[in-house]
Design an enzyme around this catalytic site. Structure first.
Site, PDB file in Angstrom:
ATOM      1  N   ALA A 152      18.009   7.817  50.162  1.00 58.65           N
ATOM      2  CA  ALA A 152      16.365   7.644  49.720  1.00 58.65           C
ATOM      3  C   ALA A 152      16.040   8.529  48.881  1.00 58.65           C
ATOM      4  O   ALA A 152      16.876   9.242  48.156  1.00 58.65           O
ATOM      5  CB  ALA A 152      15.731   7.936  51.529  1.00 58.65           C
ATOM      6  N   LYS A 153      14.774   8.383  48.578  1.00 61.47           N
ATOM      7  CA  LYS A 153      14.304   9.120  47.684  1.00 61.47           C
ATOM      8  C   LYS A 153      12.664   8.897  47.431  1.00 61.47           C
ATOM      9  O   LYS A 153      12.295   7.733  47.812  1.00 61.47           O
ATOM     10  CB  LYS A 153      14.582   8.881  46.152  1.00 61.47           C
ATOM     11  CG  LYS A 153      14.528   9.733  45.213  1.00 61.47           C
ATOM     12  CD  LYS A 153      15.715  10.913  45.475  1.00 61.47           C
ATOM     13  CE  LYS A 153      15.785  12.284  44.425  1.00 61.47           C
ATOM     14  NZ  LYS A 153      16.899  12.900  44.536  1.00 61.47           N
TER      15      LYS A 153
END
Ligand code: NAD
Length: 424
Positions: A112-113
């Site tokens: 994720a980011k």
């Protein structure tokens, strides 16, 4: 079979670059067509508006994102970037690389980011706290120790992680340190996390120099970006005996062929805020720094700085990608054709950060804390195994090192998806 309709939501140079890397790796391992699109594209993205009361009483609305690329292999994991250049496409590309990275080094996470379009230097500490807390508040429901775990990235730090953890904990009604890693030690952070990414970069550089039979004491190092990753890499490599000849931040760089006193540079930044006018060497631009003659070049700032224009003119023996995505697809091809530069790809090179974040999360879940020596020894063990597997893949299939790393990371995510079925 019908092809997926690909939306333009993430379209950008950096997302296309990450997709091209994926396509090359998928072709190289003959990944079945039916599994490709669902391995490649992000699982979901969340876009949020973040109204923040300014110190002068006015309200500014910032825009933020969280992209959860893959949740098939575990809770998603990835940093949060505060930078004025953040785009949804950039966040999606960074989330994709997190998936391959976690998979490559064997962590039970997806990728994720997150990002907020903001120049954090333009906010007061109070405004920064309001923004950080509001971002976490908007994501409640999508994040959690078993769902999605944040960490620092460009423009965010331990204090911001503490505010986010506190906001989440207040919401659930009990302290929940495992929702965020990279926290201060006093609120459940891990020994060794602050230096983990740079320590990992330095450890791998040491190993690759050993393979090249270059003593670290004879190595010269140029580092672009002197934030968490760049400065910790500089400290670790100079402690190992290397000579740091250039460093830079967004204001420009310093070059000193005799060697820069890294601790003095850090002390100067603590006082002045930026590297500009540090008297430890002559001035150099960020572009010039990349072209300096050195043993090891460490891009440790932003994406896409090594391009088709400067790749033919690089004068280093090793590129250690501290940053995520610093090398464009075209530059990759040029570097491979040159054959005189060893490239340690980002998903291997800077994986020390997420590895120790994983240790922090484990310690939080168990409420049982480890010593710094324990953390670093375990980190080095995982890096050794990851390097070995990349080198084996490289030799076995005659791949470049990036392709070797990507095929391992992508292959494992695809296999999990295939075994589990369509939903995850
Ligand atoms: P940071 O905010 O601590 O430092 C970033 C540095 O880059 C600062 O010195 C800043 O001045 C400089 N910079 C910003 N814009 C620049 C520009 N246009 N030209 C040159 N320098 C510029 O961020 P960080 O955490 O050190 O992250 C750096 C890179 O490492 C990013 O690509 C990030 O995704 C990656 N990374 C970070 C971690 C981590 O644990 N923090 C882990 C893995 C990878």
């Amino acid at each position: 079979m019908s092809k997926a309709v690909v939306s333009t939501l993430y379209d950008s140079d950096v997302f296309r670059m990450a997709c091209r890397q994926f396509d090359q790796a998928a072709d190289a391992i003959n990944l079945p067509e039916e599994i490709r699109d669902r391995t490649k594209y992000p699982r979901r993205c969340i876009a949020v508006s973040l109204p923040v009361r300014r110190d002068n009483g006015s309200v500014t609305v910032f825009e933020g994102y969280r992209v959860q690329h893959n949740i098939s292999t575990g809770p998603s994991k990835g940093g949060i970037r505060f930078h004025e250049g953040v785009t949804l496409g950039e966040v999606a590309a960074l989330a994709m690389w997190m998936s391959w990275k976690c998979s490559l080094v064997g962590l039970p996470y997806g990728g994720a980011k997150g990002g907020v379009i903001v120049n954090p230097r333009e906010l007061s500490p109070t405004e920064l706290e309001h923004l950080s807390r509001r971002y976490m508040q908007e994501l409640i429901g999508f994040v959690g120790p078993q769902l999605d775990i944040a960490a620092p990235d460009v423009g965010t730090n331990e204090q911001i992680m503490a505010w986010m953890m506190d906001t989440y904990s207040n919401h659930v009604g009990y302290i929940s340190p495992g929702v965020v890693t990279g926290k201060p030690i006093s609120v459940g952070g891990s020994q060794g996390r602050r230096e983990a990414t740079g320590a990992g970069v330095a450890y791998l550089v040491g190993k690759y120099l050993e393979d090249l039979r270059i003593p670290v004491s004879q190595a010269t190092v140029a580092i672009q970006g002197f934030g968490n990753v760049g400065s910790e890499t500089a400290l670790a490599l100079s402690a190992m005996g290397a000579r740091i000849i250039a460093i830079s931040d967004y204001t420009g760089g310093i070059h000193n062929p005799a060697g820069i006193d890294v601790k003095k540079a850090l002390a100067y930044i603590q006082y002045a805020g930026v590297l500009k006018d540090f008297d430890g060497g002559g001035a150099v631009t960020n572009e010039e720094l990349l072209l300096l003659e050195c043993t090891v070049l460490v891009p440790a700032a932003l994406e896409r700085v090594i391009t088709k224009d400067n790749a033919p003119r690089l004068r280093c023996r090793v590129i250690a990608e501290g940053a995520n995505g610093p090398t464009t697809n075209e530059a990759d091809r040029i570097i491979e054709a040159r054959g005189d530069i060893e490239l340690i790809p980002d998903i291997l090179c800077n994986s020390g950060g997420v590895i120790v974040s994983y240790f922090e999360w484990l310690q939080n879940l168990q409420s049982f804390y480890w010593s710094r020596d324990e953390v670093l020894a375990k980190l080095n063990g995982i890096l050794d195994r990851a390097k070995e597997s990349v080198e084996y893949q490289k030799r076995k299939f005659k791949f470049g090192r990036r392709l070797a790393a990507l095929t391992l990371g992508i292959g494992r995510v695809a296999e999990t998806k295939q075994k589990r079925g369509l939903f995850p």
